[in-house]
Design a protein around this motif. Structure first.
Motif, PDB file in Angstrom:
ATOM      1  N   PHE A 286      16.537  77.138 -65.445  1.00  0.00           N
ATOM      2  CA  PHE A 286      16.380  78.093 -65.990  1.00  0.00           C
ATOM      3  C   PHE A 286      15.739  78.115 -67.247  1.00  0.00           C
ATOM      4  O   PHE A 286      14.914  79.774 -67.705  1.00  0.00           O
ATOM      5  N   HIS A 287      17.313  78.145 -67.447  1.00  0.00           N
ATOM      6  CA  HIS A 287      17.187  78.644 -69.660  1.00  0.00           C
ATOM      7  C   HIS A 287      16.403  78.010 -70.236  1.00  0.00           C
ATOM      8  O   HIS A 287      15.531  78.653 -71.650  1.00  0.00           O
ATOM      9  N   ASP A 288      15.037  77.262 -69.717  1.00  0.00           N
ATOM     10  CA  ASP A 288      14.520  76.546 -70.708  1.00  0.00           C
ATOM     11  C   ASP A 288      13.218  78.026 -69.785  1.00  0.00           C
ATOM     12  O   ASP A 288      12.345  77.497 -71.043  1.00  0.00           O
ATOM     13  N   VAL A 289      12.951  78.686 -69.122  1.00  0.00           N
ATOM     14  CA  VAL A 289      12.200  79.585 -69.183  1.00  0.00           C
ATOM     15  C   VAL A 289      12.570  80.659 -70.156  1.00  0.00           C
ATOM     16  O   VAL A 289      13.049  81.423 -69.926  1.00  0.00           O
ATOM     17  N   GLU A 290      11.367  80.651 -70.661  1.00  0.00           N
ATOM     18  CA  GLU A 290      10.955  82.491 -71.718  1.00  0.00           C
ATOM     19  C   GLU A 290      11.558  83.816 -71.454  1.00  0.00           C
ATOM     20  O   GLU A 290      11.978  84.149 -71.629  1.00  0.00           O
ATOM     21  N   ASN A 291      10.450  83.832 -69.908  1.00  0.00           N
ATOM     22  CA  ASN A 291      10.344  85.240 -69.437  1.00  0.00           C
ATOM     23  C   ASN A 291       9.812  84.439 -68.039  1.00  0.00           C
ATOM     24  O   ASN A 291       8.906  84.288 -67.861  1.00  0.00           O
ATOM     25  N   ILE A 292      10.826  84.950 -67.181  1.00  0.00           N
ATOM     26  CA  ILE A 292      10.521  84.231 -65.422  1.00  0.00           C
ATOM     27  C   ILE A 292       9.357  85.070 -64.995  1.00  0.00           C
ATOM     28  O   ILE A 292       8.660  84.635 -64.858  1.00  0.00           O
ATOM     29  N   ASN A 293       8.883  86.076 -65.291  1.00  0.00           N
ATOM     30  CA  ASN A 293       8.337  86.872 -65.181  1.00  0.00           C
ATOM     31  C   ASN A 293       6.161  86.746 -65.545  1.00  0.00           C
ATOM     32  O   ASN A 293       5.650  86.530 -64.379  1.00  0.00           O
ATOM     33  N   ASP A 294       6.076  86.028 -66.489  1.00  0.00           N
ATOM     34  CA  ASP A 294       5.235  85.575 -67.406  1.00  0.00           C
ATOM     35  C   ASP A 294       4.773  84.395 -66.526  1.00  0.00           C
ATOM     36  O   ASP A 294       4.091  84.806 -66.276  1.00  0.00           O
ATOM     37  N   LEU A 295       6.062  83.586 -66.275  1.00  0.00           N
ATOM     38  CA  LEU A 295       5.488  81.706 -66.155  1.00  0.00           C
ATOM     39  C   LEU A 295       5.610  82.474 -64.308  1.00  0.00           C
ATOM     40  O   LEU A 295       4.201  81.371 -64.108  1.00  0.00           O
ATOM     41  N   LEU A 296       5.808  83.495 -63.792  1.00  0.00           N
ATOM     42  CA  LEU A 296       5.488  83.868 -62.958  1.00  0.00           C
ATOM     43  C   LEU A 296       3.659  83.833 -62.275  1.00  0.00           C
ATOM     44  O   LEU A 296       3.429  83.389 -61.552  1.00  0.00           O
ATOM     45  N   ALA A 297       3.928  84.812 -62.790  1.00  0.00           N
ATOM     46  CA  ALA A 297       2.623  85.433 -63.348  1.00  0.00           C
ATOM     47  C   ALA A 297       1.507  84.192 -63.720  1.00  0.00           C
ATOM     48  O   ALA A 297       0.263  84.323 -63.243  1.00  0.00           O
ATOM     49  N   ASN A 298       1.736  83.852 -64.153  1.00  0.00           N
ATOM     50  CA  ASN A 298       0.706  82.274 -64.962  1.00  0.00           C
ATOM     51  C   ASN A 298       0.719  81.337 -63.597  1.00  0.00           C
ATOM     52  O   ASN A 298      -0.328  80.963 -63.579  1.00  0.00           O
ATOM     53  N   ALA A 299       1.899  80.806 -62.886  1.00  0.00           N
ATOM     54  CA  ALA A 299       1.363  80.035 -61.667  1.00  0.00           C
ATOM     55  C   ALA A 299       0.692  80.696 -60.738  1.00  0.00           C
ATOM     56  O   ALA A 299       0.085  80.289 -60.149  1.00  0.00           O
ATOM     57  N   LEU A 300       1.007  82.222 -60.395  1.00  0.00           N
ATOM     58  CA  LEU A 300      -0.277  82.893 -59.419  1.00  0.00           C
ATOM     59  C   LEU A 300      -1.894  82.969 -60.340  1.00  0.00           C
ATOM     60  O   LEU A 300      -2.425  82.274 -59.277  1.00  0.00           O
TER      61      LEU A 300
END
Ligand code: CP
Length: 320
Positions: free
Chosen positions: A7-21
């Protein structure tokens, strides 16, 4: 993101989640990213979902893929440094990784723990050796202590089945230990705890028998319970998983069948959904009735392994 290990390699989890969706809505829209690039997948342990979903993710991005099973397809690898290699091992891990990195632009690696030496496993010795020898970004396909692509897929699945954005209330997620005849790693529950306790719209509860507490490094922010029935009250999502003891490292302390998830238990929840990373032992971890019901999201989680991998591969390949 330079590599993907936790998880610590992720800058912003909500942004990464939005990208995935977004990627899931239009999975072939970024084929330029993978053009003339190759994803290499190195497995030291068996896999169904991780192997095939990672290949599919790479193809969706327009990349080529190779897969190597270190135990059976290639030379037997020596992982210890400084040894005289006059025994059964034929090639050193250092040489193999240095070469494989020349054959790809991104290297995915799966390495399970032996569950014999807690310090060796929790220092992620094998993964760090691979990381230090690779000249291309490395993605964990599950290591001794974490399974981040699984946790990200699980998060995508919860987001898809939540009304958190419209209702502005937190989602209750319960991670529950369940029985199993074999000793299993803590990687999936560690990783799940790490990701889900760091998402601001999720309340995570972890419930287990005494002696099965996970490493507190991963469970900060989660509520810890020992009474499964109490924990399941009002749950929106129930994530069942077996793991061996962290404290009594790698040991099976209980096979208590009363922890198996049944339809009766699901009725305690807030019409909650059932989750598991698969493969699952039917009628040991969870009953057929639950797995084959509308409560179950296990196939959706497996499908979302494509999009968790594709989102991470996209992040790493776009700069390579
Ligand atoms: N969930 C998961 O990682 O499945 P595989 O072991 O089949 O890859």
């Amino acid at each position: 993101m330079k590599n993907f290990f936790s998880f610590h390699d992720v800058e912003n989890i909500n942004d990464l989640l939005a990208n995935a969706l977004e990627i899931k809505k239009n999975p072939f829209s970024q084929q330029e990213i993978g053009k003339n690039k190759t994803v290499g997948l190195l497995f030291f342990n068996p896999s169904l979902r991780t192997r095939v979903s990672s290949q599919k993710a790479a193809y969706n991005l327009g990349a080529n893929v190779w897969v190597l099973n270190a135990g059976s397809d290639a030379w037997t690898l020596e992982t210890e440094d400084g040894v005289v290699m006059n025994g059964d091992t034929q090639e050193h891990l250092k040489d193999a990784v240095r070469v494989l990195a020349k054959y790809c632009d991104l290297l995915g690696v799966r390495t399970f723990p032996k569950l014999q030496n807690k310090e060796y496993d929790y220092n992620e010795v094998l993964f760090h050796k691979i990381l230090s020898e690779s000249s291309v970004p490395v993605v964990s396909l599950e290591t001794a202590t974490l399974h981040p692509l699984q946790s990200f897929a699980d998060l995508i699945t919860v987001a898809e089945h939540s009304h958190f954005q419209s209702e502005r209330k937190k989602v209750k997620v319960v991670l529950t230990w369940a029985p199993h005849p074999k000793k299993l790693p803590q990687s999936v529950p560690n990783s799940f705890a790490q990701w889900f306790s760091n998402v601001d719209w999720i309340d995570l509860t972890i419930v287990q028998p005494k002696g099965y507490e996970l490493n507190p490094e991963f469970t900060q922010g989660a509520a810890i319970e020992y009474d499964q029935d109490k924990a399941l009250e009002g749950a929106d999502f129930v994530y069942a998983k077996n793991w061996s003891s962290y404290e009594h490292y790698g040991q099976i302390l209980s096979q208590d069948e009363s922890w198996t998830i049944t339809m009766e238990k699901m009725k305690r929840t807030n019409n909650g959904k059932f989750m598991h990373c698969l493969p699952v032992r039917r009628n040991v971890i969870v009953t057929d009735e639950v797995l084959d019901s509308d409560y179950s999201l296990v196939t959706s989680e497996a499908e979302n392994r494509i999009y968790s991998a594709q989102t991470v591969f996209h992040e790493l390949l776009k700069n390579s």
